[in-house]
Scaffold this active site. Structure first.
Site, PDB file in Angstrom:
ATOM      1  N   ASN A  35     -57.487  -2.488   2.135  1.00 48.55           N
ATOM      2  CA  ASN A  35     -56.871  -1.872   3.322  1.00 48.55           C
ATOM      3  C   ASN A  35     -57.392  -2.497   4.597  1.00 48.55           C
ATOM      4  O   ASN A  35     -58.487  -3.065   4.644  1.00 48.55           O
ATOM      5  CB  ASN A  35     -57.117  -0.358   3.325  1.00 48.55           C
ATOM      6  CG  ASN A  35     -58.400   0.007   4.047  1.00 48.55           C
ATOM      7  OD1 ASN A  35     -58.423   0.235   5.253  1.00 48.55           O
ATOM      8  ND2 ASN A  35     -59.509   0.024   3.298  1.00 48.55           N
ATOM      9  N   ASN A  88     -69.541   7.120  11.480  1.00 45.71           N
ATOM     10  CA  ASN A  88     -68.920   5.921  10.919  1.00 45.71           C
ATOM     11  C   ASN A  88     -69.580   4.698  11.556  1.00 45.71           C
ATOM     12  O   ASN A  88     -69.235   4.285  12.659  1.00 45.71           O
ATOM     13  CB  ASN A  88     -67.406   5.951  11.172  1.00 45.71           C
ATOM     14  CG  ASN A  88     -66.708   4.758  10.533  1.00 45.71           C
ATOM     15  OD1 ASN A  88     -67.327   3.724  10.310  1.00 45.71           O
ATOM     16  ND2 ASN A  88     -65.421   4.898  10.264  1.00 45.71           N
ATOM     17  N   SER A 138     -69.638   1.886   9.812  1.00 47.09           N
ATOM     18  CA  SER A 138     -69.304   1.019   8.681  1.00 47.09           C
ATOM     19  C   SER A 138     -67.868   0.548   8.603  1.00 47.09           C
ATOM     20  O   SER A 138     -67.529  -0.179   7.675  1.00 47.09           O
ATOM     21  CB  SER A 138     -69.655   1.763   7.387  1.00 47.09           C
ATOM     22  OG  SER A 138     -69.172   3.089   7.412  1.00 47.09           O
ATOM     23  N   CYS A 139     -66.991   0.953   9.551  1.00 49.96           N
ATOM     24  CA  CYS A 139     -65.596   0.502   9.458  1.00 49.96           C
ATOM     25  C   CYS A 139     -65.578  -1.028   9.559  1.00 49.96           C
ATOM     26  O   CYS A 139     -66.074  -1.594  10.533  1.00 49.96           O
ATOM     27  CB  CYS A 139     -64.754   1.120  10.568  1.00 49.96           C
ATOM     28  SG  CYS A 139     -63.066   0.496  10.530  1.00 49.96           S
ATOM     29  N   ASN A 182     -69.030   2.199   2.329  1.00 46.31           N
ATOM     30  CA  ASN A 182     -67.682   2.003   2.851  1.00 46.31           C
ATOM     31  C   ASN A 182     -67.108   0.820   2.071  1.00 46.31           C
ATOM     32  O   ASN A 182     -67.757   0.266   1.188  1.00 46.31           O
ATOM     33  CB  ASN A 182     -67.731   1.724   4.359  1.00 46.31           C
ATOM     34  CG  ASN A 182     -66.417   2.096   5.043  1.00 46.31           C
ATOM     35  OD1 ASN A 182     -65.346   1.798   4.529  1.00 46.31           O
ATOM     36  ND2 ASN A 182     -66.496   2.744   6.193  1.00 46.31           N
ATOM     37  N   THR A 183     -65.896   0.414   2.397  1.00 49.34           N
ATOM     38  CA  THR A 183     -65.275  -0.693   1.668  1.00 49.34           C
ATOM     39  C   THR A 183     -66.013  -2.006   1.933  1.00 49.34           C
ATOM     40  O   THR A 183     -66.697  -2.163   2.943  1.00 49.34           O
ATOM     41  CB  THR A 183     -63.812  -0.839   2.096  1.00 49.34           C
ATOM     42  OG1 THR A 183     -63.763  -0.871   3.516  1.00 49.34           O
ATOM     43  CG2 THR A 183     -62.964   0.297   1.563  1.00 49.34           C
TER      44      THR A 183
END
Ligand SMILES: Cc1cc2nc3c(=O)[nH]c(=O)nc-3n(C[C@H](O)[C@H](O)[C@H](O)COP(=O)(O)O)c2cc1C
Length: 375
Positions: A88, A151, A153-154, A218-219
Site C-alpha cells: 500500500n 505514528n 512509522s508511516c 508498521n509495513t
C-alpha cells in the site's frame, strides 16, 4: 468477559488481546463499531493528523499472490493462488480532527467498555509542529480515547520530520514522545518503523521520552513488481510509483525478528506485535516473544473489511489452546507470555554436530594469522 482471554496492557483491561491496527479497517466510526460488535478487544484508529492529506489517484492497496503450481508472484488475481502480502501507499486519514472527535465520543458512548486507541501524527520540525501533537492528544483524550499510538512509522512521508523519518531518529522520537506525555492522561504507545539498522536504539529513545509501550511493525518499505509483458509496475499512476509498505504473511518472520530484539533488550516493558497475523498460531509467536497484545490489518482487510471471521478464529484458537494445555496449569496469557524470548541466541550458542566449538568467527584462523603477520 472470559478471564482466560482478558489481558491488562499498559494498565488498560482488554476483553481479549486482539486489536485492529491503524489502517482502512479502522478508518470510520461505522467500521470501528462493527469491529467491536465482531469481538475485537480493541481498535486503533486510522492515524489522525492536522496537515492536509491527498491520496494518489486509483487504488491505494493491492495484494500480492503466490501460485502453488510454480514460482509465480503477482498482484493479478488468478485462481489457486495464496496471499503473499499486501502492498500500500495509502497516507494517514484524510478526515480532519474535527470529523474524528465527535466520532470518537460516539464510539465510546456506544461501547464504553471497549478500548479505543487514537493513532496520531504530526511533524517535529518546529515548536509549532510539536504543539500539533499536543493538540491532537488533548482533543482525542477529551473525546474519550483510552490510549494513544504515536505514528512514528508511516513509510510514505516526503517530509523529513514526519512518520518513519521521525522513527529513524532516536532524539526526535524521544522529543515527540515527551511532548505527548506532557499532556497525556492516558497511556502512550510508540509505533516504530522496522526500517532501521537497530530498532532497539529507537525503542530506547521512545522509553526515554516516557512511552508506555512499543508497537512493531508498521509495513516494510517496498516496491510493487514489474510486469514482464508491459514493463510497468503492477501498481502505478501514469507509469510512476514510489516506495510503499509491505504487510501480510510475508512480513510475519521479519516482524518477529524485530520483536525478538525489542523484548530481549527490554524484558520488563510492554509490547504490541503487528505483522502478518491471521490466526492464533501466528499471534502466539508474538506472545511467546513477550508481547501483551497483537494487532491485525491485512487479514482483516480481506475479511469483510473488519475481520469478523479473523477475530472469531483468533478467539476460538486462543480458547482451544488453553483447553489443550489445561494440564500445564496455564490460566491466561501471562502464564506463557515471553516464555520463548530467551530461545533466540547468538549463532555461536547453537549446538554444533561435533564437539568442535564455534566462536562466532572470533578465533584467529589461517587467513587471519596471515593478515596479522602481514602475509
Ligand atoms: C492500506 C494500509 C493503510 C495503513 N495505514 C496506516 C496508518 O494510517 N497508520 C499506521 O500506523 N499504520 C498503517 N498501516 C500499517 C498497519 O497498521 C500494520 O502495521 C501493517 O499493515 C502490518 O500489519 P499486517 O501484516 O497485519 O497488515 C496501514 C497498512 C495498510 C495495508
Amino acid at each position: 468477559m472470559s478471564a482466560r482471554l482478558s489481558v491488562v496492557f499498559t494498565g488498560i483491561t482488554f476483553d481479549n488481546p486482539f486489536l485492529l491496527s491503524s489502517a482502512p479497517p479502522t478508518e470510520s466510526d461505522s467500521n470501528i463499531m462493527r469491529a467491536f460488535e465482531a469481538g475485537w478487544g480493541g481498535v486503533v484508529t486510522k492515524t489522525i493528523g492536522l496537515h492536509p492529506v491527498v491520496n494518489v489517484r486509483g487504488p491505494k492497496t493491492k495484494f500480492l499472490r503466490a501460485a502453488a503450481d510454480g514460482p509465480h508472484l503477482s498482484m493479478q488475481k488468478r485462481p489457486g493462488t495464496a496471499l503473499h502480502s499486501s502492498w500500500n501507499w495509502e497516507l494517514i486519514s484524510d478526515k480532519p480532527l474535527d470529523w474524528w472527535l465527535p466520532k470518537i465520543a460516539g464510539i465510546k458512548r456506544a461501547h464504553p467498555d471497549r478500548i479505543l486507541v487514537a493513532s496520531i501524527m504530526a511533524g517535529s520540525g518546529s515548536d509549532r509542529e510539536l504543539a500539533h501533537w499536543q493538540e491532537l492528544a488533548r482533543g482525542c483524550q477529551d473525546a474519550g480515547a483510552d490510549a494513544f499510538e504515536l505514528n512514528l512509522s508511516c513509510p510514505h512521508m516526503d517530509r523529513k520530520d514526519m512518520g518513519s523519518n521521525i522513527g529513524k531518529d532516536k532524539e526526535q522520537i524521544s522529543i515527540v514522545t515527551q511532548v505527548v506525555k506532557e499532556v497525556a492522561t492516558v497511556p502512550v504507545w510508540a509505533k516504530l518503523t522496522p526500517s532501521t539498522t537497530d530498532i532497539v536504539v529507537e525503542a530506547r529513545g521512545a522509553f526515554l521520552g516516557g512511552a508506555d509501550a512499543i508497537v512493531s511493525s508498521n509495513t516494510f518499505p517496498s516496491l510493487p513488481l514489474i510486469d514482464p509483458e508491459t514493463l510497468e509496475f503492477e501498481m502505478n499512476v501514469d507509469g510512476y510509483v514510489s516506495s510503499g509498505g509491505l504487510g501480510g504473511p510475508a512480513i510475519l518472520p521479519l516482524s518477529l525478528a524485530k520483536m525478538a530484539q525489542l523484548t530481549q533488550a527490554f524484558p520488563d516493558r510492554a509490547f504490541s506485535g503487528i505483522g502478518g497475523v491471521s490466526t492464533f498460531d501466528q499471534a502466539l509467536n508474538y506472545f511467546l516473544l513477550g508481547c501483551g497484545t497483537v494487532q491485525v490489518c491485512t487479514a482483516a482487510m480481506l475479511d469483510h473489511a473488519i475481520g469478523p471471521n479473523v477475530i472469531r478464529d483468533l478467539l476460538a484458537g486462543m480458547t482451544a489452546f488453553f483447553e489443550r494445555h489445561a494440564d500445564r496449569g496455564w490460566q491466561s496469557l501471562e502464564d506463557i507470555r515471553g516464555s520463548r524470548r530467551d530461545r533466540v541466541v547468538t549463532h555461536s550458542q547453537i549446538k554444533r554436530p561435533d564437539t568442535k566449538e564455534y566462536h562466532g568467527g572470533h578465533e584467529a584462523e589461517g587467513y587471519a594469522e596471515q593478515v596479522a603477520s602481514g602475509g
